[in-house]
Motif scaffolding. Structure first.
Motif, PDB file in Angstrom:
ATOM      1  N   VAL A   1     -35.279  65.724 -44.216  1.00 57.68           N
ATOM      2  CA  VAL A   1     -34.041  66.485 -44.008  1.00 57.68           C
ATOM      3  C   VAL A   1     -32.897  65.552 -43.626  1.00 57.68           C
ATOM      4  N   ARG A   2     -33.201  64.506 -42.860  1.00 54.81           N
ATOM      5  CA  ARG A   2     -32.276  63.461 -42.438  1.00 54.81           C
ATOM      6  C   ARG A   2     -31.224  63.956 -41.451  1.00 54.81           C
ATOM      7  N   CYS A   3     -31.519  63.766 -40.187  1.00 53.98           N
ATOM      8  CA  CYS A   3     -30.555  64.056 -39.145  1.00 53.98           C
ATOM      9  C   CYS A   3     -30.993  63.383 -37.854  1.00 53.98           C
ATOM     10  N   GLY A   4     -30.038  62.807 -37.162  1.00 50.86           N
ATOM     11  CA  GLY A   4     -30.272  62.179 -35.871  1.00 50.86           C
ATOM     12  C   GLY A   4     -28.930  62.032 -35.190  1.00 50.86           C
ATOM     13  N   TYR A   5     -28.906  61.265 -34.103  1.00 45.76           N
ATOM     14  CA  TYR A   5     -27.609  61.039 -33.463  1.00 45.76           C
ATOM     15  C   TYR A   5     -27.645  59.791 -32.606  1.00 45.76           C
ATOM     16  N   THR A   6     -26.447  59.278 -32.342  1.00 47.39           N
ATOM     17  CA  THR A   6     -26.269  58.096 -31.514  1.00 47.39           C
ATOM     18  C   THR A   6     -25.307  58.426 -30.390  1.00 47.39           C
ATOM     19  N   VAL A   7     -25.638  57.950 -29.183  1.00 48.08           N
ATOM     20  CA  VAL A   7     -24.793  58.164 -28.015  1.00 48.08           C
ATOM     21  C   VAL A   7     -24.066  56.864 -27.693  1.00 48.08           C
ATOM     22  N   VAL A   8     -22.736  56.903 -27.743  1.00 46.12           N
ATOM     23  CA  VAL A   8     -21.918  55.741 -27.412  1.00 46.12           C
ATOM     24  C   VAL A   8     -20.997  56.132 -26.263  1.00 46.12           C
ATOM     25  N   PRO A   9     -21.409  55.876 -25.016  1.00 51.40           N
ATOM     26  CA  PRO A   9     -20.559  56.245 -23.882  1.00 51.40           C
ATOM     27  C   PRO A   9     -19.211  55.538 -23.937  1.00 51.40           C
ATOM     28  N   LYS A  10     -18.197  56.208 -23.442  1.00 48.76           N
ATOM     29  CA  LYS A  10     -16.848  55.636 -23.485  1.00 48.76           C
ATOM     30  C   LYS A  10     -16.724  54.395 -22.604  1.00 48.76           C
ATOM     31  N   GLU A  11     -17.641  54.250 -21.627  1.00 48.19           N
ATOM     32  CA  GLU A  11     -17.578  53.092 -20.739  1.00 48.19           C
ATOM     33  C   GLU A  11     -18.079  51.813 -21.392  1.00 48.19           C
ATOM     34  N   VAL A  12     -18.826  51.904 -22.492  1.00 49.26           N
ATOM     35  CA  VAL A  12     -19.373  50.701 -23.126  1.00 49.26           C
ATOM     36  C   VAL A  12     -18.258  49.952 -23.838  1.00 49.26           C
ATOM     37  N   THR A  13     -18.061  48.702 -23.446  1.00 48.35           N
ATOM     38  CA  THR A  13     -17.000  47.895 -24.039  1.00 48.35           C
ATOM     39  C   THR A  13     -17.521  46.507 -24.398  1.00 48.35           C
ATOM     40  N   ALA A  14     -16.784  45.827 -25.245  1.00 46.79           N
ATOM     41  CA  ALA A  14     -17.042  44.428 -25.574  1.00 46.79           C
ATOM     42  C   ALA A  14     -15.715  43.679 -25.510  1.00 46.79           C
ATOM     43  N   ALA A  15     -15.793  42.391 -25.251  1.00 47.32           N
ATOM     44  CA  ALA A  15     -14.593  41.593 -25.041  1.00 47.32           C
ATOM     45  C   ALA A  15     -14.085  40.969 -26.336  1.00 47.32           C
ATOM     46  N   THR A  16     -12.794  40.740 -26.407  1.00 48.85           N
ATOM     47  CA  THR A  16     -12.229  39.946 -27.488  1.00 48.85           C
ATOM     48  C   THR A  16     -12.564  38.474 -27.233  1.00 48.85           C
ATOM     49  N   LEU A  17     -12.354  37.621 -28.228  1.00 46.85           N
ATOM     50  CA  LEU A  17     -12.768  36.224 -28.141  1.00 46.85           C
ATOM     51  C   LEU A  17     -12.098  35.496 -26.990  1.00 46.85           C
ATOM     52  N   ASP A  18     -10.862  35.834 -26.703  1.00 49.54           N
ATOM     53  CA  ASP A  18     -10.165  35.157 -25.615  1.00 49.54           C
ATOM     54  C   ASP A  18     -10.534  35.721 -24.239  1.00 49.54           C
TER      55      ASP A  18
END
Length: 411
Positions: free
Chosen positions: A255-272
């Motif tokens: 059937v194909r269905c799932g989900y991903t949780v990406v909390p708003k607090e998860v961040t990554a930095a820019t190169l600088d």
């Protein structure tokens, strides 16, 4: 002149399960009278539950009427499903999520493979070993894993999970940017306690790392002390993205269905290092660009499993598969095999006889008992000397397979 992405050329010619299929087909050609029983690929065998079927029929009929017809749906998923997910999968465990942190997809495999696109190609990667192949292969495709040397990728940090350490991965002694964890584990069928999982969350917070947490088999956990979600751990919302699937929870492999949780607090930095970027925002942008959303019919089907009838029905199916696991574990143990998993997960991790490599045992079992397993080494170097068996088969087939193995081992 168009140039190929040469990182693809570093991958083995065949995906693990394609390789297994080719070997099994070769056996069938040379042994046309043999009925092969597959305990290898983790595909379900029981039909969709009545609540799901009823919801799908209703959704199909809606699509046949102009007033209720739907075209493109929202890339994040329909509100009715995302709200049901928050209410049923997380709130009962004291986890408060915003529906906009939920992204409905066509299954966990796609998202676990695609999520690495959000981070630079030169981020370091760490994986439990053995591991579901998609995690490493998707990173290899972007050039993040280095080169293959003696069965290991040169730029990947492996966290060995072996009988000697109780299949509990140990924290690395250096910084790793991207960490993949899968619990209950595919392939070993083992689990992590809250205390062990807390170590990884604390490590990620300390090292500014991101954990990709695959919880596709959480519905099979029977031990109340084992966490179903990484967000049961304090601080995980800052450092973890979680993947869920209805494939094994409700038999949605087709059937194909799932989900991903990406909390708003998860961040990554820019190169600088001067700016922090929300991965929720980036994942939404990525999905809007590359994904047109999961079908309305599939999402209505997923919503139906959260009804009282749906919950009762899918849990009966889960118990059916776990009954297979219990039976297989008992028989194999009596036959003298060392068996791990199969208690809080639908997979059994079986030690091969002393000195017999994984692929060799695969061939012996196939030609000796007409039973298919998955060679452990296909999941990583620490999988050598093991095979994975799945309990997703038909119960009669599981019983016959154990009878065949018993007869083969005593021949």
């Amino acid at each position: 002149m168009a140039l190929v992405n040469e990182h693809f050329l570093k991958l083995s010619d065949n995906y693990l399960f394609d390789d297994i299929a080719k070997r099994v087909n070769a056996f069938k050609v040379s042994h046309p009278k043999e009925r092969v029983i597959s305990l290898g690929i983790g595909d379900v065998t029981q039909p969709l539950c009545p609540a799901v079927i009823e919801a799908m029929h209703k959704a199909v009929e809606e699509m046949a009427v102009k007033a209720t017809f739907r075209g493109y749906g929202p890339e994040r998923g329909y509100d009715f499903l995302r709200e049901a997910i928050v209410k049923n999968d997380y709130l009962p465990r004291g986890i408060h999520l915003d529906p906009n942190e939920i992204f409905v997809s066509d299954g966990a495999k796609s998202d676990t493979g695609n999520i690495q696109e959000l981070l630079r190609w030169d981020n370091s990667v760490g994986v439990t070993d053995p591991i579901y192949p998609v995690y490493i292969d998707s990173n290899a495709m972007i050039g993040r894993t280095g080169v293959m040397e003696n069965g290991r990728w040169s730029n990947v940090t492996y966290f060995p999970c072996t009988a000697e350490n109780g299949f509990i991965p140990q924290l690395p002694d250096h910084r790793v940017d991207m960490i993949y964890l899968c619990y209950p584990n595919n392939p070993t069928g083992t689990v992590l306690t809250k205390d062990e999982l807390r170590k990884w969350v604390n490590y990620a917070i300390k090292n500014d790392s991101i954990i990709f947490y695959d919880a596709a088999y959480e519905a099979y956990i029977h031990d109340d002390s084992i966490p179903h979600s990484i967000y049961e751990i304090r601080g995980a919302r800052k450092v973890a993205i979680e993947f869920r699937s209805y494939s094994k929870t409700a038999g949605f492999t087709g059937v194909r269905c799932g989900y991903t949780v990406v909390p708003k607090e998860v961040t990554a930095a820019t190169l600088d290092g001067k700016t922090r970027v929300s991965l929720n925002q980036l994942w939404n942008r990525r999905q809007c660009t590359k994904f047109n959303g999961t079908s309305y019919i599939s999402q209505r089907a997923a919503e139906a499993i959260y009804t009282p009838e749906g919950q009762e029905q899918i849990h009966k199916t889960i118990e059916y598969y776990m009954g297979n696991a219990k039976f297989m574990r008992e028989v194999l143990t009596k036959l003298g095999f060392k068996v791990f998993g199969g208690v809080n997960a639908p997979y059994l991790w079986v030690k091969t006889p002393e000195g017999v490599e994984s692929w060799k045992f695969f061939e012996q079992l196939l030609y000796g008992a007409s039973v298919v397993c998955t060679p452990g080494v296909g999941f990583g170097p620490s999988g050598e000397g093991y095979v994975r068996l799945t309990s997703f088969g038909d119960s009669d087939d599981c019983h016959e397979a154990m009878q065949r193995i018993a007869k083969w081992t005593h021949a």
